[in-house]
Motif scaffolding. Structure first.
Motif, PDB file in Angstrom:
ATOM      1  N   LEU A  98       0.827  -1.210   0.000  1.00  0.00           N
ATOM      2  CA  LEU A  98       0.000   0.000   0.000  1.00  0.00           C
ATOM      3  C   LEU A  98       0.859   1.256   0.000  1.00  0.00           C
ATOM      4  O   LEU A  98       0.510   2.259  -0.632  1.00  0.00           O
ATOM      5  CB  LEU A  98      -0.928   0.007   1.217  1.00  0.00           C
ATOM      6  N   TYR A  99       1.969   1.228   0.680  1.00  0.00           N
ATOM      7  CA  TYR A  99       2.861   2.388   0.764  1.00  0.00           C
ATOM      8  C   TYR A  99       3.536   2.677  -0.578  1.00  0.00           C
ATOM      9  O   TYR A  99       3.732   3.826  -0.947  1.00  0.00           O
ATOM     10  CB  TYR A  99       3.914   2.171   1.850  1.00  0.00           C
ATOM     11  N   THR A 104      -2.432   4.757  -2.734  1.00  0.00           N
ATOM     12  CA  THR A 104      -2.705   4.283  -1.381  1.00  0.00           C
ATOM     13  C   THR A 104      -1.532   4.528  -0.440  1.00  0.00           C
ATOM     14  O   THR A 104      -1.484   3.969   0.655  1.00  0.00           O
ATOM     15  CB  THR A 104      -3.027   2.771  -1.405  1.00  0.00           C
ATOM     16  N   LEU A 107      -2.312   5.751   3.227  1.00  0.00           N
ATOM     17  CA  LEU A 107      -2.821   4.668   4.080  1.00  0.00           C
ATOM     18  C   LEU A 107      -1.698   3.707   4.456  1.00  0.00           C
ATOM     19  O   LEU A 107      -1.581   3.291   5.612  1.00  0.00           O
ATOM     20  CB  LEU A 107      -3.951   3.919   3.376  1.00  0.00           C
ATOM     21  N   LEU A 110       0.420   5.255   7.139  1.00  0.00           N
ATOM     22  CA  LEU A 110      -0.238   5.182   8.450  1.00  0.00           C
ATOM     23  C   LEU A 110      -0.112   3.784   9.052  1.00  0.00           C
ATOM     24  O   LEU A 110       0.208   3.636  10.238  1.00  0.00           O
ATOM     25  CB  LEU A 110      -1.718   5.554   8.328  1.00  0.00           C
ATOM     26  N   LEU A 111      -0.359   2.764   8.252  1.00  0.00           N
ATOM     27  CA  LEU A 111      -0.274   1.381   8.752  1.00  0.00           C
ATOM     28  C   LEU A 111       1.157   1.018   9.147  1.00  0.00           C
ATOM     29  O   LEU A 111       1.376   0.366  10.180  1.00  0.00           O
ATOM     30  CB  LEU A 111      -0.816   0.408   7.706  1.00  0.00           C
TER      31      LEU A 111
END
Length: 162
Positions: A98-99, A104, A107, A110-111
């Motif tokens: 996602l990074y 995305t 998000l 953040l994760l």
């Protein structure tokens, strides 16, 4: 003084815009070197740092997904059961993907920050050396710095506060 306000010692000409309530700094053309740095070099540097951080975190996720002896041993030393290694590896791998994907990336950052915060907590609980405890913090700073450099929207939001 806001981020957009000129520094008090600058000699930029200030004009009054009749459509706005206050003084407006007269802006001329952007110097070519600044345009090159912001539009071309910053995103390139951001992607270099992104790929470096993502490669390190993906390597850790790979070790957890394959349930290597080293990963299982580290998780058991922290106090996690061996059965949790694979699940945490999946979560870390998803966050890394996602990074890296531009749409995305926020998000994913953040994760990954949450994941790295858990790593800091584990090192603090084990009373590890300061270097071991600060390593996840440095990774988090690196991933947010890379996102800042590679994303014009993130830069705009951080610098303007909007």
């Amino acid at each position: 003084m806001s981020i957009d306000a000129p520094h008090p010692t600058t000699t930029d000409p200030v004009t009054t815009d009749p459509t706005k309530a206050g003084p407006v700094r007269a802006t001329g053309p952007v110097p070519a070197w600044r345009d090159l740095a912001v539009r071309r070099l910053a995103p390139l540097l951001g992607w270099v740092v992104t790929l470096a951080v993502a490669a390190q975190l993906a390597q850790g996720a790979y070790g957890q997904l394959t349930e290597s002896d080293r990963s299982v041993g580290m998780f058991e030393a922290i106090g996690y059961p061996a059965s949790a290694v694979f699940l945490i590896g999946v979560l870390q791998a998803v966050a890394v993907v996602l990074y890296v994907v531009p749409w995305t990336a926020f998000l994913g950052a953040l994760l990954l920050t949450a994941y790295l915060g858990g790593a800091v907590a584990a090192h603090v609980r084990l009373e590890d050396a300061v270097a071991h405890t600060l390593t996840p913090v440095l990774f988090a700073v690196g991933l947010w710095a890379a996102l800042f450099l590679r994303s014009e929207r993130i830069r705009w939001a951080v610098l303007t506060g909007r």
